[in-house]
Scaffold this motif. Structure first.
Motif, PDB file in Angstrom:
ATOM      1  N   ARG A   1     -22.023 -26.532  -6.810  1.00 44.37           N
ATOM      2  CA  ARG A   1     -22.135 -25.131  -7.208  1.00 44.37           C
ATOM      3  C   ARG A   1     -20.565 -24.602  -7.776  1.00 44.37           C
ATOM      4  O   ARG A   1     -20.583 -24.009  -8.631  1.00 44.37           O
TER       5      ARG A   1
ATOM      6  N   ALA B   1     -19.904 -25.827 -11.230  1.00 45.51           N
ATOM      7  CA  ALA B   1     -20.818 -24.865 -12.129  1.00 45.51           C
ATOM      8  C   ALA B   1     -20.259 -23.328 -12.351  1.00 45.51           C
ATOM      9  O   ALA B   1     -20.111 -22.996 -13.384  1.00 45.51           O
ATOM     10  N   GLU B   2     -19.746 -23.003 -11.135  1.00 40.80           N
ATOM     11  CA  GLU B   2     -19.287 -21.499 -10.995  1.00 40.80           C
ATOM     12  C   GLU B   2     -18.022 -21.053 -11.178  1.00 40.80           C
ATOM     13  O   GLU B   2     -17.602 -19.930 -11.812  1.00 40.80           O
TER      14      GLU B   2
ATOM     15  N   LEU C   1     -13.690 -21.918 -16.001  1.00 47.09           N
ATOM     16  CA  LEU C   1     -13.620 -23.195 -16.641  1.00 47.09           C
ATOM     17  C   LEU C   1     -12.088 -23.488 -16.697  1.00 47.09           C
ATOM     18  O   LEU C   1     -11.910 -24.491 -16.510  1.00 47.09           O
TER      19      LEU C   1
ATOM     20  N   ARG D   1     -22.512 -27.058 -15.768  1.00 42.16           N
ATOM     21  CA  ARG D   1     -22.078 -25.870 -16.547  1.00 42.16           C
ATOM     22  C   ARG D   1     -22.890 -25.384 -17.526  1.00 42.16           C
ATOM     23  O   ARG D   1     -22.650 -24.262 -18.260  1.00 42.16           O
TER      24      ARG D   1
ATOM     25  N   LEU E   1     -22.677 -26.701 -20.395  1.00 39.01           N
ATOM     26  CA  LEU E   1     -21.932 -26.721 -21.453  1.00 39.01           C
ATOM     27  C   LEU E   1     -21.845 -28.063 -22.531  1.00 39.01           C
ATOM     28  O   LEU E   1     -22.376 -29.268 -21.708  1.00 39.01           O
TER      29      LEU E   1
ATOM     30  N   LEU F   1     -16.383 -29.404 -22.533  1.00 38.50           N
ATOM     31  CA  LEU F   1     -15.800 -29.837 -21.067  1.00 38.50           C
ATOM     32  C   LEU F   1     -14.628 -30.410 -21.341  1.00 38.50           C
ATOM     33  O   LEU F   1     -13.551 -30.242 -20.733  1.00 38.50           O
TER      34      LEU F   1
END
Length: 281
Positions: free
Chosen positions: A196, A199-200, A203, A252, A254, A259
């Motif tokens: 999590r 992902a959150e 970036l 994410r 992406l 990334l």
């Protein structure tokens, strides 16, 4: 290119002559890993990581790992200072590390060893400040204590290696100028909180690492039952980084290349000396 911000290519698992490490490093290059950071863990391998980084075209860090504090001498801190001074013009020396606190291993959790770890950690933070280098910190059940010392002895940033703390702790590290290292642990579906965070978090917070040969990704990991049945544990190496990156990119939502671009920029921000070494793979 990808940057593996933490891999122990000098580890015994890769052989004393480093032939396997160099072979796996070549494979990683072919897969797009342009640069690795090889941290020292004790005085005895200061020269080893430096020489290996020069052989492989990578970067290195010098420091005393908390797991090695029990056998470290006070004089080892003087040796670290001397090594940082002797190699201050070496562009491949990019940080003080791996340093930190470990309150997971029971033998390190006695009052005496907690105090000894803190002494070495604080001394190395002072050396990082003195030599103008960022730090690579080992965080294992010790995030709040690490942060407390960092607030008292700020270094200007670095990387919280193998981060596995809370969102609040992540924010505190980011507020002190740190990036957070994500690697093989984030490929395991049961690691819900870690995935999590991967992902959150912004970036701009993330860098990638393998910690090779440790923390293998899910596809290399063999359980105790599987090992008993004859399955060999896979060898983690920088060659696994692109696939780890693909997992984080998927978490994410992406494109993998996006990334890669972001985490490479983040690594250069965390360890500014890397910029002079960065090159397309």
């Amino acid at each position: 290119m990808w940057i593996d911000t933490h891999c122990h290519l000098d580890a015994p698992e890769f052989g004393a002559d480093h032939a396997l490490a160099l072979s796996l490093r070549e494979r990683a290059t072919a897969l797009g890993v342009g640069l690795c950071v090889i941290p020292a863990v004790e005085r005895a391998n200061f020269d080893t990581v430096r020489q290996l980084a020069h052989r492989s075209g990578d970067a290195y860090a010098l420091g005393i790992h908390p797991l090695y504090v029990p056998r470290a001498l006070d004089a080892d801190l003087d040796a670290l200072d001397a090594a940082l001074t002797a190699h201050r013009d070496d562009p491949r020396l990019v940080a003080v590390g791996e340093i930190g606190l470990d309150f997971f291993v029971p033998a390190l959790c006695t009052p005496g060893m907690r105090e000894r770890q803190a002494l070495f950690y604080r001394a190395q933070l002072r050396l990082a400040r003195q030599h103008g280098l960022p730090v690579i910190v080992h965080v294992r059940r010790s995030a709040d204590q690490l942060l407390r010392h960092l607030r008292e002895l700020p270094t200007g940033g670095g990387i919280a290696h193998a981060f596995n703390g809370s969102a609040q702790q992540a924010g505190a590290f980011l507020g002190l100028g740190f990036k957070l290292g994500f690697g093989g642990a984030s490929t395991f579906e049961p690691a819900r909180q870690l995935r999590r965070l991967a992902a959150e978090l912004p970036l701009s917070a993330l860098v990638l690492e393998t910690d090779a040969p440790d923390i293998p990704p899910q596809w290399l990991y063999a359980t105790a039952a599987e090992r008993a049945a004859g399955r060999a544990q896979g060898v983690n190496s920088p060659a696994e980084l692109p696939r780890i990156g693909a997992v984080v990119a998927e978490l994410r939502g992406l494109p993998t290349e996006a990334l890669m671009t972001a985490t490479t920029a983040n690594a250069l921000a965390a360890l500014p000396r890397l910029a002079a070494l960065a090159r397309p793979a």
